[in-house]
Design a protein around this motif. Structure first.
Motif, PDB file in Angstrom:
ATOM      1  N   ALA A  98       3.037  -5.719   6.108  1.00  0.00           N
ATOM      2  CA  ALA A  98       4.938  -4.456   6.400  1.00  0.00           C
ATOM      3  C   ALA A  98       4.876  -4.347   5.340  1.00  0.00           C
ATOM      4  O   ALA A  98       5.505  -3.121   4.965  1.00  0.00           O
ATOM      5  CB  ALA A  98       5.771  -5.351   7.376  1.00  0.00           C
ATOM      6  N   HIS A  99       4.931  -5.113   4.323  1.00  0.00           N
ATOM      7  CA  HIS A  99       5.862  -5.041   3.434  1.00  0.00           C
ATOM      8  C   HIS A  99       5.139  -3.499   1.481  1.00  0.00           C
ATOM      9  O   HIS A  99       5.138  -2.690   1.492  1.00  0.00           O
ATOM     10  CB  HIS A  99       6.041  -5.478   1.857  1.00  0.00           C
ATOM     11  N   ALA A 100       3.362  -3.871   2.483  1.00  0.00           N
ATOM     12  CA  ALA A 100       2.270  -3.052   2.013  1.00  0.00           C
ATOM     13  C   ALA A 100       2.787  -1.471   2.155  1.00  0.00           C
ATOM     14  O   ALA A 100       3.078  -0.761   2.308  1.00  0.00           O
ATOM     15  CB  ALA A 100       1.207  -2.766   2.464  1.00  0.00           C
ATOM     16  N   ALA A 101       2.811  -1.220   4.069  1.00  0.00           N
ATOM     17  CA  ALA A 101       3.106  -0.326   4.565  1.00  0.00           C
ATOM     18  C   ALA A 101       4.387   0.559   4.431  1.00  0.00           C
ATOM     19  O   ALA A 101       4.613   1.983   4.175  1.00  0.00           O
ATOM     20  CB  ALA A 101       3.589  -0.406   6.236  1.00  0.00           C
ATOM     21  N   GLU A 102       5.474  -0.544   4.006  1.00  0.00           N
ATOM     22  CA  GLU A 102       6.929   0.003   3.650  1.00  0.00           C
ATOM     23  C   GLU A 102       6.352   1.281   2.681  1.00  0.00           C
ATOM     24  O   GLU A 102       7.402   2.551   1.968  1.00  0.00           O
ATOM     25  CB  GLU A 102       7.274  -0.943   3.486  1.00  0.00           C
ATOM     26  N   SER A 103       5.591   0.623   1.417  1.00  0.00           N
ATOM     27  CA  SER A 103       5.932   1.376  -0.047  1.00  0.00           C
ATOM     28  C   SER A 103       5.004   2.299  -0.153  1.00  0.00           C
ATOM     29  O   SER A 103       4.856   3.534  -0.407  1.00  0.00           O
ATOM     30  CB  SER A 103       5.150   0.048  -1.148  1.00  0.00           C
ATOM     31  N   LEU A 104       3.432   2.100   0.452  1.00  0.00           N
ATOM     32  CA  LEU A 104       2.466   3.320   0.355  1.00  0.00           C
ATOM     33  C   LEU A 104       2.764   4.072   1.880  1.00  0.00           C
ATOM     34  O   LEU A 104       3.297   5.737   1.191  1.00  0.00           O
ATOM     35  CB  LEU A 104       1.060   2.183   1.653  1.00  0.00           C
ATOM     36  N   VAL A 105       3.726   3.899   2.739  1.00  0.00           N
ATOM     37  CA  VAL A 105       3.822   5.715   3.562  1.00  0.00           C
ATOM     38  C   VAL A 105       4.929   5.721   3.031  1.00  0.00           C
ATOM     39  O   VAL A 105       5.116   7.458   3.198  1.00  0.00           O
ATOM     40  CB  VAL A 105       4.783   4.379   4.982  1.00  0.00           C
ATOM     41  N   GLN A 128      -2.751   3.206   9.720  1.00  0.00           N
ATOM     42  CA  GLN A 128      -3.945   2.309  10.226  1.00  0.00           C
ATOM     43  C   GLN A 128      -4.348   1.525   9.308  1.00  0.00           C
ATOM     44  O   GLN A 128      -4.365   0.422  10.455  1.00  0.00           O
ATOM     45  CB  GLN A 128      -4.864   2.990  10.353  1.00  0.00           C
ATOM     46  N   LEU A 129      -5.005   1.200   8.485  1.00  0.00           N
ATOM     47  CA  LEU A 129      -4.212   0.225   7.804  1.00  0.00           C
ATOM     48  C   LEU A 129      -4.284  -1.222   7.915  1.00  0.00           C
ATOM     49  O   LEU A 129      -4.771  -2.073   7.930  1.00  0.00           O
ATOM     50  CB  LEU A 129      -5.290   0.390   6.329  1.00  0.00           C
ATOM     51  N   THR A 130      -2.168  -0.430   7.582  1.00  0.00           N
ATOM     52  CA  THR A 130      -1.838  -1.846   7.164  1.00  0.00           C
ATOM     53  C   THR A 130      -1.831  -2.533   8.889  1.00  0.00           C
ATOM     54  O   THR A 130      -1.584  -4.079   8.488  1.00  0.00           O
ATOM     55  CB  THR A 130      -0.429  -1.732   6.292  1.00  0.00           C
ATOM     56  N   GLY A 131      -2.146  -1.831   9.798  1.00  0.00           N
ATOM     57  CA  GLY A 131      -1.852  -2.240  11.115  1.00  0.00           C
ATOM     58  C   GLY A 131      -3.061  -3.192  12.008  1.00  0.00           C
ATOM     59  O   GLY A 131      -3.263  -4.162  12.069  1.00  0.00           O
ATOM     60  N   ILE A 132      -4.212  -2.912  11.066  1.00  0.00           N
ATOM     61  CA  ILE A 132      -5.448  -3.414  11.266  1.00  0.00           C
ATOM     62  C   ILE A 132      -4.894  -4.708  11.040  1.00  0.00           C
ATOM     63  O   ILE A 132      -5.799  -5.644  11.316  1.00  0.00           O
ATOM     64  CB  ILE A 132      -6.387  -2.734  11.228  1.00  0.00           C
ATOM     65  N   ASN A 133      -4.834  -4.752   9.761  1.00  0.00           N
ATOM     66  CA  ASN A 133      -4.930  -5.863   8.560  1.00  0.00           C
ATOM     67  C   ASN A 133      -3.583  -6.716   9.156  1.00  0.00           C
ATOM     68  O   ASN A 133      -4.079  -8.422   9.105  1.00  0.00           O
ATOM     69  CB  ASN A 133      -4.616  -5.263   7.116  1.00  0.00           C
TER      70      ASN A 133
END
Length: 454
Positions: free
Chosen positions: A294-301, A318-323
């Motif tokens: 989730a934090h990776a999604a925050e930073s990347l998005v 997509q990638l953060t959701g699958i992982n």
């Protein structure tokens, strides 16, 4: 596509969204976040092996009240991550320092408010957790010590959010691991050697938080933060306040659900409250492990949005959701394999163990019930869609959790064992609440994806 938007003649270059990028951001957060609930589990294990169950119950209540007061202002972390990631994508990492400085300005009045509110609200909240005067006294002692650490906790929120927004997730990892190792050692010493009980747990937490803040400040000073802050910037503060307002309402609603969950358990018995506290400690382990993605999604998005790279942003989602989903299934497998041994590691209290053994299914389902809401929250923070986060949380609490959780008396009338049935209904309400949070965010994620396709 790795080149970003051109701002004032400067091109912002970002790494492409791929598994390597996601894991580079996620693994330090996963590792450090696991230590956060592990600390709660250590507290549970230390207190759970005492002859008296009341210190464990006091810490469970006190932690809920402290969380209600402080995590309501968790927007200092999420909001700082959101605006920092966007600024890094738009203008480059060297232009992110003003955002930390303005976040610190926000933390100062919030700290003063929290200290005052803590003194006023604690006597009003304690009666919600049963009518045992001894338990209330132990809880009050715990909270009195924890409240000394309010400014430290809020400043940590700002710094952690800033580092995550910059993509420097190893700094929060170092902070949290160090703090939690300190906390575990101090808790053991204060409880078992100085016999300080719940107060010892609180003191260990405060001192460990000071250690984490020290590490963060040293790292920030190395990145040109000065102890003499510039004057508040109205434009930046206004933007942060708009984002943080929605996050405040969202987080406050979540914490009211948690506090209500604990209070409804306490209304059944101290043993039910303590058993639920053990599972909530494991829930924190689950949520913190899944929050790495989730934090990776925050930073990347946020960074891809700021850099105007919609294709990369969709790929990051997509990638953060699958992982996240894969990680959730791994956690379920670990809990199933652990079985009763996990509960026996946390307590040997003969009154609690039978209750915990009846709750296996609720534990096993927690990763799957919560994974989508945790991941989507990260996406929403990065996309600065905080109004959708607020609305989904309010709807899930008002339409799902409370209508179900407040009906234990009716279910008890249908069952020969009313107390167990009431707690079963309480856990059902909580699982459906987690699922509803994600369901109510589906329209928002669709809008984000569709907008970037135009």
């Amino acid at each position: 596509m790795t080149s970003g938007a051109s701002v004032a003649g400067q091109t912002t270059s970002l790494p492409a969204a791929n598994q390597r990028t996601v894991w580079a951001l996620a693994w330090p957060i996963i590792l450090s976040n696991i230590t956060v609930p592990m600390l709660g589990l250590v507290d549970t294990a230390i207190l759970g092996h005492l002859d008296d169950v009341q210190p464990l119950a006091a810490v469970a209540i006190g932690a809920q009240i402290f969380t209600l007061l402080l995590w309501s202002f968790g927007f200092l972390r999420m909001g700082t991550t959101s605006v920092t990631a966007h600024a890094v994508g738009q203008k480059g990492i060297d232009n992110s320092l003003p955002l930390l400085q303005q976040a610190i300005w926000l933390a100062i009045p919030v700290s003063i408010f929290c200290i005052i509110a803590a003194q006023i609200l604690t006597p009003l909240l304690l009666p919600l957790f049963g009518d045992d005067p001894t338990l209330h006294a132990l809880t009050a002692d715990y909270l009195t010590t924890r409240f000394w650490g309010i400014p430290v906790t809020l400043l940590q929120y700002c710094l952690i959010g800033w580092f995550i927004g910059r993509g420097e997730t190893r700094i929060p990892m170092l902070m949290l691991i160090t703090a939690n190792l300190l906390n575990a050692g101090l808790d053991y010493y204060f409880v078992w050697h100085l016999h300080m009980g719940a107060t010892g747990v609180a003191l260990g937490t405060v001192l460990a938080d000071v250690g984490a803040l020290t590490i963060a400040l040293i790292a920030a000073l190395q990145r040109d933060l000065t102890l003499r802050l510039p004057l508040p910037d109205r434009a930046i503060l206004k933007r942060m306040i708009v984002i943080n307002r929605d996050l405040f309402i969202r987080t406050l609603t979540l914490l009211i659900v948690f506090a209500s969950f604990a209070a409804l358990g306490a209304a059944q018995s101290t043993e039910v409250l303590a058993a639920n506290a053990v599972l909530i400690s494991l829930l924190l382990l689950i949520s913190n492990a899944l929050d790495g993605f989730a934090h990776a999604a925050e930073s990347l998005v946020g960074r891809f949005l700021g850099a105007a790279q919609p294709q990369q942003m969709r790929r990051a989602i997509q990638l953060t959701g699958i992982n996240s989903l894969i990680a959730a299934f791994i956690l379920v497998g670990l809990f199933v394999l652990a079985g009763d041994h996990l509960f026996r590691l946390l307590t040997d209290n003969e009154d609690m163990l039978p209750r915990l053994q009846e709750m296996h299914l609720w534990l096993w389902l927690l990763p799957l019930s919560g994974v989508a809401s945790y991941w989507l929250d990260g996406v929403m923070v990065g996309a600065q869609a905080t109004a959708s986060m607020r609305n989904s949380m309010l709807a899930a609490a008002a339409l799902v959790f409370f209508p179900i959780a407040l009906l234990p008396g009716q279910l008890a009338a249908w069952s020969a064992n009313g107390e167990v049935s009431a707690n079963t209904l309480l856990w059902l309400a909580f699982h459906l609440f987690l699922l509803a949070r994600a369901a109510f965010l589906i329209p928002a994620i669709r809008r984000i994806v569709q907008t970037t396709q135009k």
